[in-house]
Design a protein around this motif. Structure first.
Motif, short mmCIF file in Angstrom:
data_model
loop_
_atom_site.label_atom_id
_atom_site.label_comp_id
_atom_site.label_asym_id
_atom_site.label_seq_id
_atom_site.Cartn_x
_atom_site.Cartn_y
_atom_site.Cartn_z
N ALA A 120 0.82 -1.21 0.00
CA ALA A 120 0.00 0.00 0.00
C ALA A 120 0.85 1.26 0.00
CB ALA A 120 -0.94 -0.01 1.22
N ASP A 121 1.99 1.21 0.70
CA ASP A 121 2.88 2.38 0.75
C ASP A 121 3.42 2.74 -0.63
OD1 ASP A 121 2.60 2.91 3.44
OD2 ASP A 121 4.38 1.76 4.03
N LEU A 122 3.72 1.73 -1.46
CA LEU A 122 4.21 2.03 -2.80
C LEU A 122 3.15 2.78 -3.60
CD1 LEU A 122 6.12 -1.25 -3.73
CD2 LEU A 122 6.93 0.76 -2.48
N SER A 123 1.90 2.42 -3.39
CA SER A 123 0.81 3.16 -4.03
C SER A 123 0.62 4.53 -3.39
CB SER A 123 -0.49 2.36 -3.97
OG SER A 123 -0.42 1.21 -4.79
N HIS A 124 0.83 4.62 -2.07
CA HIS A 124 0.75 5.93 -1.41
C HIS A 124 1.73 6.92 -2.03
CE1 HIS A 124 -2.09 4.65 1.52
NE2 HIS A 124 -1.25 3.99 2.31
N VAL A 125 2.91 6.44 -2.42
CA VAL A 125 3.88 7.32 -3.05
C VAL A 125 3.27 7.97 -4.29
CG1 VAL A 125 6.06 7.41 -4.33
CG2 VAL A 125 5.92 6.10 -2.19
N LEU A 126 2.59 7.18 -5.09
CA LEU A 126 1.98 7.73 -6.31
C LEU A 126 0.81 8.66 -5.97
CD1 LEU A 126 2.05 4.70 -8.76
CD2 LEU A 126 3.87 6.27 -8.08
N ASP A 127 0.08 8.33 -4.91
CA ASP A 127 -1.02 9.20 -4.49
C ASP A 127 -0.52 10.58 -4.09
OD1 ASP A 127 -2.70 7.01 -4.82
OD2 ASP A 127 -2.67 6.48 -2.68
N HIS A 128 0.73 10.67 -3.68
CA HIS A 128 1.27 11.92 -3.13
C HIS A 128 2.36 12.52 -4.00
CE1 HIS A 128 -0.89 11.84 0.74
NE2 HIS A 128 -0.83 10.53 0.62
N LEU A 129 2.33 12.26 -5.29
CA LEU A 129 3.35 12.84 -6.17
C LEU A 129 3.29 14.36 -6.16
CD1 LEU A 129 3.39 10.46 -9.28
CD2 LEU A 129 5.11 10.67 -7.46
N ASP A 130 2.10 14.94 -6.03
CA ASP A 130 2.01 16.40 -5.95
C ASP A 130 2.74 16.92 -4.72
OD1 ASP A 130 0.55 16.49 -8.27
OD2 ASP A 130 -1.40 16.70 -7.29
N ASP A 131 2.56 16.24 -3.58
CA ASP A 131 3.25 16.65 -2.35
C ASP A 131 4.76 16.51 -2.51
OD1 ASP A 131 0.83 17.14 -0.97
OD2 ASP A 131 0.64 15.00 -0.53
N ILE A 132 5.19 15.43 -3.17
CA ILE A 132 6.61 15.23 -3.39
C ILE A 132 7.18 16.34 -4.25
CG2 ILE A 132 8.30 13.71 -4.50
CD1 ILE A 132 6.50 11.35 -3.63
N GLU A 133 6.49 16.69 -5.32
CA GLU A 133 6.96 17.78 -6.18
C GLU A 133 7.09 19.08 -5.40
OE1 GLU A 133 6.06 18.68 -10.24
OE2 GLU A 133 4.71 16.97 -10.32
N ARG A 134 6.11 19.38 -4.56
CA ARG A 134 6.16 20.63 -3.80
C ARG A 134 7.27 20.62 -2.77
NH1 ARG A 134 0.37 20.33 -4.27
NH2 ARG A 134 0.26 19.08 -2.37
N VAL A 151 10.28 18.92 -2.85
CA VAL A 151 11.65 18.75 -3.32
C VAL A 151 12.04 19.94 -4.20
CG1 VAL A 151 13.24 17.29 -4.62
CG2 VAL A 151 11.43 16.25 -3.22
N PRO A 152 13.06 20.71 -3.81
CA PRO A 152 13.47 21.85 -4.63
C PRO A 152 13.86 21.42 -6.04
CG PRO A 152 14.50 21.92 -2.45
CD PRO A 152 13.84 20.59 -2.57
N LEU A 153 13.47 22.23 -7.01
CA LEU A 153 13.84 22.06 -8.42
C LEU A 153 13.19 20.84 -9.08
CD1 LEU A 153 17.67 22.90 -8.23
CD2 LEU A 153 15.78 24.45 -8.75
N LEU A 154 12.19 20.25 -8.42
CA LEU A 154 11.52 19.09 -9.00
C LEU A 154 10.17 19.43 -9.62
CD1 LEU A 154 11.92 16.02 -9.42
CD2 LEU A 154 10.62 15.66 -7.31
N GLY A 155 9.58 20.53 -9.22
CA GLY A 155 8.24 20.88 -9.65
C GLY A 155 8.08 20.89 -11.16
N GLY A 156 7.02 20.23 -11.63
CA GLY A 156 6.71 20.22 -13.05
C GLY A 156 7.57 19.31 -13.89
N ARG A 157 8.41 18.46 -13.25
CA ARG A 157 9.36 17.64 -14.03
C ARG A 157 8.98 16.17 -14.06
NH1 ARG A 157 15.04 18.14 -11.82
NH2 ARG A 157 15.68 17.53 -13.92
N LEU A 158 7.95 15.74 -13.34
CA LEU A 158 7.61 14.32 -13.26
C LEU A 158 6.71 13.91 -14.42
CD1 LEU A 158 6.82 13.83 -9.47
CD2 LEU A 158 9.00 13.57 -10.65
N ASP A 159 7.03 12.78 -15.02
CA ASP A 159 6.19 12.20 -16.06
C ASP A 159 5.29 11.16 -15.41
OD1 ASP A 159 5.02 10.97 -18.24
OD2 ASP A 159 6.82 11.09 -19.48
N ARG A 160 4.05 11.50 -15.18
CA ARG A 160 3.13 10.63 -14.48
C ARG A 160 2.62 9.46 -15.33
NH1 ARG A 160 3.28 15.20 -11.77
NH2 ARG A 160 2.53 15.33 -9.60
N GLU A 161 2.98 9.45 -16.59
CA GLU A 161 2.61 8.34 -17.46
C GLU A 161 3.72 7.29 -17.56
OE1 GLU A 161 -0.47 8.06 -18.66
OE2 GLU A 161 -0.83 9.91 -17.51
#
Length: 329
Positions: free
Chosen positions: A119-133, A135-145
């Protein structure tokens, strides 16, 4: 490294500097501890185009359950995580509940944490927006596909559950059936994973992992299985090293198998630099595993137009002492 030997012939793009940020902390309701992660990514390139081609694919990496003080947490797996990040991936390393760094009440890694950890591995994906916010210099760089999951040892079981592996607790007469498939994971790596249950599990293994009862028939997500041909673990299985190849043999989604020549459970040292528990420390094996796994995931996530995997397999074919690849349709 001057000792990587023939693995240098498995070519990959030049590495770029890596930024690593930890801990990224996400509270999860009902979890006995906050979910903590290390996030590593290639440093931004000044002037790079801001378009879909510049987005970064993601790997969520599940650590093993070893007895070390810190490697079984977000602090471990630096060799392979840094390599993947230096070659274009964002790597997220959650500390799972069976980590030796945590002191939490519960059924323990052997009997129940695999459920919560999947479940935690899925929680990571649920919180990708939080992760982006966070981590400095990461915003807008994740390919969610383009998201993959990787796991080593105990973490391979956990990762495989999100790839579709089922589990039937052998103590329940078939009534306790667990599934945690997450279709957001488009590809997977099963590193030194576990094989068939039942008679293949040793008496000690039944004590250590009493809930283990894999159903490989439902693991259909494209996956690469990696194991060392000297990874013999009589405390878990009555079989030899080939037990770790079972996910390839019995899963429709695991279409590729990388057998690492001379490899033990740590596959040359993926869990940590110069770690005492690495049973087969070898810069050559480590680099081969890093490059082959990178090539597999890069090609799997980028589609048929990318030939990194086929090129890596061809290069490895000239050096069978390092390892070999099998493929099934």
């Amino acid at each position: 490294h001057p000792q990587i030997g023939a693995a240098a012939n498995i070519t990959v793009p030049d590495a770029v500097p890596v930024l690593s940020y930890s801990p990224v902390v996400v509270p999860i309701a009902g979890r006995p501890a906050d979910l903590q992660m290390r996030v590593s990514a290639p440093a931004p390139i000044t002037g790079a185009a801001d378009d879909d081609d510049s987005l970064l694919p993601v790997i969520v990496l599940a650590h093993g359950a070893g007895s070390t003080n810190s490697l079984s947490s977000l602090e471990g797996y630096g060799p392979i995580a840094d390599f993947w990040a230096g070659h274009g991936f964002v790597v997220v390393q959650p500390t799972l509940l069976y980590s030796t760094t945590l002191d939490v009440d519960g059924p323990g890694a052997a009997d129940g944490w695999y459920r919560e950890s999947a479940a935690d591995l899925s929680h990571v994906l649920d919180h990708l927006d939080d992760i982006e916010r966070s981590v400095p210099l990461l915003g807008g760089r994740l390919d969610r596909e383009k998201i993959a999951v990787a796991g080593h040892s105990m973490g391979a079981w956990v990762a495989a559950l999100t790839l579709g592996l089922g589990n039937v607790d052998p103590r329940s007469n078939g009534t306790d059936v667990f599934a945690a498939r997450d279709d957001r994971f488009k590809a997977g790596l099963i590193l030194s994973g576990m094989g068939l249950g039942g008679d293949a599990i040793s008496e000690q293994g039944r004590t250590l992992i009493p809930a283990y009862g894999p159903d490989f028939s439902t693991l259909t997500t494209p996956s690469l299985v990696v194991y060392g041909d000297r990874d013999v673990q009589p405390y878990l299985t009555t079989r030899g090293a080939d037990w770790h190849a079972d996910p390839y043999v019995h899963s429709p989604g695991a279409t590729d198998l990388l057998t690492v020549g001379g490899g033990g459970h740590l596959l040359g040292g993926i869990a940590g630099w110069d770690a005492a528990e690495t049973d087969d420390e070898s810069p050559e094996r480590l680099v081969a595993v890093e490059r082959m796994t990178w090539a597999y995931l890069w090609s799997s996530l980028h589609g048929d137009d990318d030939d990194a995997w086929s090129a890596a397999v061809e290069a490895l074919g000239d050096f069978p002492e390092i390892g070999s690849v099998q493929h099934k349709e």
